[in-house]
Design an enzyme around this catalytic site. Structure first.
Site, PDB file in Angstrom:
ATOM      1  N   ARG A 152       6.799  10.508  12.245  1.00 48.64           N
ATOM      2  CA  ARG A 152       5.512  11.162  11.998  1.00 48.64           C
ATOM      3  C   ARG A 152       5.000  11.780  13.299  1.00 48.64           C
ATOM      4  NH1 ARG A 152       2.367   6.184   9.423  1.00 48.64           N
ATOM      5  NH2 ARG A 152       3.696   5.152  10.949  1.00 48.64           N
TER       6      ARG A 152
ATOM      7  N   LYS B 295       1.616   5.884  16.459  1.00 52.37           N
ATOM      8  CA  LYS B 295       1.869   4.473  16.755  1.00 52.37           C
ATOM      9  C   LYS B 295       1.298   4.101  18.112  1.00 52.37           C
ATOM     10  CE  LYS B 295       3.959   2.193  14.242  1.00 52.37           C
ATOM     11  NZ  LYS B 295       3.432   1.492  13.033  1.00 52.37           N
TER      12      LYS B 295
ATOM     13  N   TYR C  94      -3.058   4.342  15.746  1.00 49.87           N
ATOM     14  CA  TYR C  94      -2.917   2.969  15.244  1.00 49.87           C
ATOM     15  C   TYR C  94      -2.601   2.094  16.458  1.00 49.87           C
ATOM     16  CZ  TYR C  94      -2.391   4.478  10.325  1.00 49.87           C
ATOM     17  OH  TYR C  94      -2.599   4.992   9.075  1.00 49.87           O
TER      18      TYR C  94
ATOM     19  N   HIS D  71      -3.165  -1.815  16.299  1.00 48.82           N
ATOM     20  CA  HIS D  71      -2.781  -3.155  15.832  1.00 48.82           C
ATOM     21  C   HIS D  71      -2.678  -4.143  16.989  1.00 48.82           C
ATOM     22  CE1 HIS D  71      -2.309  -1.991  11.670  1.00 48.82           C
ATOM     23  NE2 HIS D  71      -1.649  -0.921  12.060  1.00 48.82           N
TER      24      HIS D  71
ATOM     25  N   GLU E 162      -6.924   1.665  12.525  1.00 48.77           N
ATOM     26  CA  GLU E 162      -6.983   0.632  11.479  1.00 48.77           C
ATOM     27  C   GLU E 162      -8.313  -0.107  11.401  1.00 48.77           C
ATOM     28  OE1 GLU E 162      -4.987   0.511  14.119  1.00 48.77           O
ATOM     29  OE2 GLU E 162      -5.301  -1.394  15.155  1.00 48.77           O
TER      30      GLU E 162
ATOM     31  N   VAL F 172      -2.579   0.300  -2.973  1.00 49.43           N
ATOM     32  CA  VAL F 172      -1.127   0.288  -3.204  1.00 49.43           C
ATOM     33  C   VAL F 172      -0.836   0.103  -4.687  1.00 49.43           C
ATOM     34  CG1 VAL F 172       0.997  -1.064  -2.853  1.00 49.43           C
ATOM     35  CG2 VAL F 172      -0.464  -0.535  -0.892  1.00 49.43           C
TER      36      VAL F 172
ATOM     37  N   VAL G 192      -0.824  -7.285  -2.951  1.00 51.01           N
ATOM     38  CA  VAL G 192      -2.107  -7.974  -2.703  1.00 51.01           C
ATOM     39  C   VAL G 192      -2.501  -7.842  -1.238  1.00 51.01           C
ATOM     40  CG1 VAL G 192      -1.590  -9.686  -4.489  1.00 51.01           C
ATOM     41  CG2 VAL G 192      -1.197 -10.248  -2.103  1.00 51.01           C
TER      42      VAL G 192
ATOM     43  N   ALA H 108       3.428  -5.922   0.278  1.00 52.13           N
ATOM     44  CA  ALA H 108       2.582  -6.752   1.149  1.00 52.13           C
ATOM     45  C   ALA H 108       3.381  -7.491   2.217  1.00 52.13           C
ATOM     46  CB  ALA H 108       1.792  -7.740   0.299  1.00 52.13           C
TER      47      ALA H 108
ATOM     48  N   ASP I  98       4.218  -6.666   5.022  1.00 48.03           N
ATOM     49  CA  ASP I  98       3.679  -6.533   6.383  1.00 48.03           C
ATOM     50  C   ASP I  98       2.609  -7.581   6.670  1.00 48.03           C
ATOM     51  OD1 ASP I  98       1.871  -5.337   4.645  1.00 48.03           O
ATOM     52  OD2 ASP I  98       1.281  -3.782   6.059  1.00 48.03           O
TER      53      ASP I  98
ATOM     54  N   ALA J 281       8.875  -2.997   5.771  1.00 45.71           N
ATOM     55  CA  ALA J 281       7.480  -3.163   6.223  1.00 45.71           C
ATOM     56  C   ALA J 281       6.821  -1.830   6.584  1.00 45.71           C
ATOM     57  CB  ALA J 281       7.446  -4.111   7.415  1.00 45.71           C
TER      58      ALA J 281
HETATM   59  P1  NAD Z   1      -6.337  -3.234  -1.023  1.00 46.56           P
HETATM   60  O1  NAD Z   1      -7.346  -4.065  -0.303  1.00 46.56           O
HETATM   61  O2  NAD Z   1      -6.690  -1.856  -1.453  1.00 46.56           O
HETATM   62  O3  NAD Z   1      -5.882  -4.021  -2.353  1.00 46.56           O
HETATM   63  C1  NAD Z   1      -5.531  -5.364  -2.357  1.00 46.56           C
HETATM   64  C2  NAD Z   1      -5.811  -5.914  -3.741  1.00 46.56           C
HETATM   65  O4  NAD Z   1      -5.272  -7.239  -3.795  1.00 46.56           O
HETATM   66  C3  NAD Z   1      -7.315  -6.025  -4.056  1.00 46.56           C
HETATM   67  O5  NAD Z   1      -7.616  -5.337  -5.256  1.00 46.56           O
HETATM   68  C4  NAD Z   1      -7.519  -7.534  -4.204  1.00 46.56           C
HETATM   69  O6  NAD Z   1      -8.499  -7.871  -5.162  1.00 46.56           O
HETATM   70  C5  NAD Z   1      -6.134  -7.975  -4.640  1.00 46.56           C
HETATM   71  N1  NAD Z   1      -5.860  -9.401  -4.478  1.00 46.56           N
HETATM   72  C6  NAD Z   1      -6.215 -10.247  -3.484  1.00 46.56           C
HETATM   73  N2  NAD Z   1      -5.766 -11.477  -3.750  1.00 46.56           N
HETATM   74  C7  NAD Z   1      -5.100 -11.406  -4.941  1.00 46.56           C
HETATM   75  C8  NAD Z   1      -4.418 -12.352  -5.747  1.00 46.56           C
HETATM   76  N3  NAD Z   1      -4.329 -13.641  -5.404  1.00 46.56           N
HETATM   77  N4  NAD Z   1      -3.855 -11.911  -6.901  1.00 46.56           N
HETATM   78  C9  NAD Z   1      -3.937 -10.621  -7.273  1.00 46.56           C
HETATM   79  N5  NAD Z   1      -4.593  -9.696  -6.551  1.00 46.56           N
HETATM   80  C10 NAD Z   1      -5.158 -10.094  -5.400  1.00 46.56           C
HETATM   81  O7  NAD Z   1      -5.024  -3.238  -0.112  1.00 46.56           O
HETATM   82  P2  NAD Z   1      -3.863  -2.152  -0.147  1.00 46.56           P
HETATM   83  O8  NAD Z   1      -4.231  -1.014   0.741  1.00 46.56           O
HETATM   84  O9  NAD Z   1      -3.502  -1.871  -1.550  1.00 46.56           O
HETATM   85  O10 NAD Z   1      -2.671  -2.928   0.597  1.00 46.56           O
HETATM   86  C11 NAD Z   1      -1.897  -3.928  -0.063  1.00 46.56           C
HETATM   87  C12 NAD Z   1      -0.844  -4.457   0.890  1.00 46.56           C
HETATM   88  O11 NAD Z   1       0.120  -3.442   1.169  1.00 46.56           O
HETATM   89  C13 NAD Z   1      -1.374  -4.871   2.264  1.00 46.56           C
HETATM   90  O12 NAD Z   1      -0.726  -6.046   2.677  1.00 46.56           O
HETATM   91  C14 NAD Z   1      -0.996  -3.719   3.146  1.00 46.56           C
HETATM   92  O13 NAD Z   1      -0.909  -4.091   4.512  1.00 46.56           O
HETATM   93  C15 NAD Z   1       0.344  -3.405   2.563  1.00 46.56           C
HETATM   94  N6  NAD Z   1       0.940  -2.107   2.952  1.00 46.56           N
HETATM   95  C16 NAD Z   1       2.272  -2.134   3.229  1.00 46.56           C
HETATM   96  C17 NAD Z   1       2.935  -0.964   3.536  1.00 46.56           C
HETATM   97  C18 NAD Z   1       4.415  -1.007   3.747  1.00 46.56           C
HETATM   98  O14 NAD Z   1       4.981  -0.025   4.217  1.00 46.56           O
HETATM   99  N7  NAD Z   1       5.091  -2.098   3.403  1.00 46.56           N
HETATM  100  C19 NAD Z   1       2.238   0.256   3.621  1.00 46.56           C
HETATM  101  C20 NAD Z   1       0.875   0.259   3.329  1.00 46.56           C
HETATM  102  C21 NAD Z   1       0.229  -0.937   2.987  1.00 46.56           C
END
Ligand code: NAD
Length: 360
Positions: free
Chosen positions: A15, A73, A92, A94, A116, A177, A237, A266, A268, A297
């Site tokens: 990026r 980054k 970012y 972190h 962030e 997500v 989540v 999730a 990460d 991740a």
């Molecule tokens: P978000 O805050 O928009 O959504 C999270 C959702 O999880 C919320 O609606 C919340 O109510 C729900 N939640 C919490 N506890 C729960 C449970 N026990 N059961 C069911 N639902 C539950 O967050 P997001 O932006 O959607 O991010 C989600 C995850 O994805 C984060 O960990 C984020 O860091 C990760 N992420 C990873 C990548 C990757 O490349 N792997 C990229 C972007 C985001």
């Protein structure tokens, strides 16, 4: 203001912090843009496009010599020498997981504004959202790919065909997500179930998907039942500031179908599936109890062009304000001020201070 855009040097980071269109906007506002030669190549953006937009193409050292450096980054160790007192660094960061970088920023006295932790009045994180949108949409695409037989999956088409039932997609967590993952799954014709703890969120999802998804409260029995009939499970989540809860346990795995796929976005935050471990784009999947696990991740890294444009859409308005008003932009916008992590040798983000045991 003089603004520098260095090329990202982290492995496999393709990026870039500003597109030619964003450069043109800033140049029109009277700023000088110093873009490192080759900075946009990973996102398919040529030096010629930047030059035509009004940028000066420079070396890394020249880009870092600007008043404000905008990046994607966090700086790596080889870049620490560029940090200095009068520099605004917008990227970012972190820092909670980066002790040596934090110390380098504090020692240099650099003004570190982290994407962030920039926050909107409703508590959402506008500079994290675009990457969640990308990862969510990708999660379904990736899941559909690994459901193919020669990828280790059950050999199913996500949307089925006339006369053959579609795949069942279970999305755990209906935030940014999860909603984006569900949107693509619905679009591909899958049967989609979304589980969330928040009733308000389920009401919203029920409303926007108009009966095309099933919503369920995220309880242990509901998760257990949903994953048994799932072909694709997407973990999405987030509990802000905490590790993800393990909602799909090791003991539940044998109840899942052979060749089903888990994409735990999730990961990460440690992942919401007990058997998930972080993987890379080079080697993204492994199998446990016949279930394919995908745990990359940094999913948006696979689609740098989309990710660059998505990120810049959100960062440019903030960059414009910092370029115009300097630190005054943070006084005018408390949400942007929450992005300030380091300032003249002091840590200004309590959460980072707590994580690293440094006074803030
Ligand atoms: P978000 O805050 O928009 O959504 C999270 C959702 O999880 C919320 O609606 C919340 O109510 C729900 N939640 C919490 N506890 C729960 C449970 N026990 N059961 C069911 N639902 C539950 O967050 P997001 O932006 O959607 O991010 C989600 C995850 O994805 C984060 O960990 C984020 O860091 C990760 N992420 C990873 C990548 C990757 O490349 N792997 C990229 C972007 C985001």
């Amino acid at each position: 203001m003089i603004i520098g855009i260095p090329k990202e040097i982290k492995t496999l980071e393709n990026r870039v912090a500003m597109t030619p269109g964003a450069v043109e906007t800033l140049v029109r506002q009277g700023h000088t843009l110093l873009v490192e030669a080759g900075a946009g190549l990973g996102s398919g953006l040529s030096d010629e496009e930047y030059a035509a937009a009004g940028a000066k193409m420079v070396t890394a050292a020249e880009a870092w010599g600007a008043q404000m450096v905008i990046k994607v980054k966090e700086p790596l160790e080889s870049e620490f020498g560029f940090l200095r007192k009068d520099l605004i660094l917008f990227t970012y960061l972190h820092l909670a997981a980066a002790g040596s970088l934090t110390r380098a920023l504090l020692k240099a006295g650099t003004i570190g504004i982290a994407y962030e932790t920039v926050t909107l009045p409703d508590g959402s994180l506008p500079l994290l959202t675009p990457m969640s949108e990308v990862a969510g949409r990708m999660a379904t695409q990736v899941g559909a790919h690994y459901l193919e037989k020669n990828q280790g999956g059950r050999g199913m088409l996500l949307g089925g065909v006339p006369g053959v039932a579609p795949a069942s997609v279970v999305v755990i967590g209906g935030g940014v997500v999860g909603t984006n993952a569900a949107r693509i799954a619905v679009g591909m014709g899958a049967q989609v179930t979304i589980l969330d703890l928040s009733h308000r969120r389920l009401q919203y999802l029920d409303d926007i998907f108009q009966g095309r998804v099933t919503t369920m409260a995220s309880t242990e029995p509901n998760i257990r039942a949903a994953i048994q009939s799932a072909d694709l499970v997407i973990g999405a989540v987030l509990v802000p500031g905490a590790k993800a809860p393990k909602l799909v346990t090791r003991e539940m795995l044998p109840t899942m179908k052979e060749g089903s796929v888990i994409v735990d976005v999730a990961v990460d935050q440690g992942g919401c599936v007990e058997t998930i471990k972080a993987t890379t784009h080079d080697n993204p999947v492994y199998t446990v109890d016949g279930v394919v696990h995908y745990g990359v991740a940094n999913m948006p890294g696979a689609v740098p062009r989309t990710s660059t444009f998505a990120l810049v859409n959100q960062t440019l308005p903030y960059a414009m304000r910092i370029a115009r008003d300097g630190m005054g932009a943070l006084k005018k916008d408390p949400g942007l001020a929450l992005g300030l992590n380091t300032f003249e040798g002091k840590l200004t983000c309590p959460a980072v201070g707590q994580a690293l045991g440094i006074d803030s």
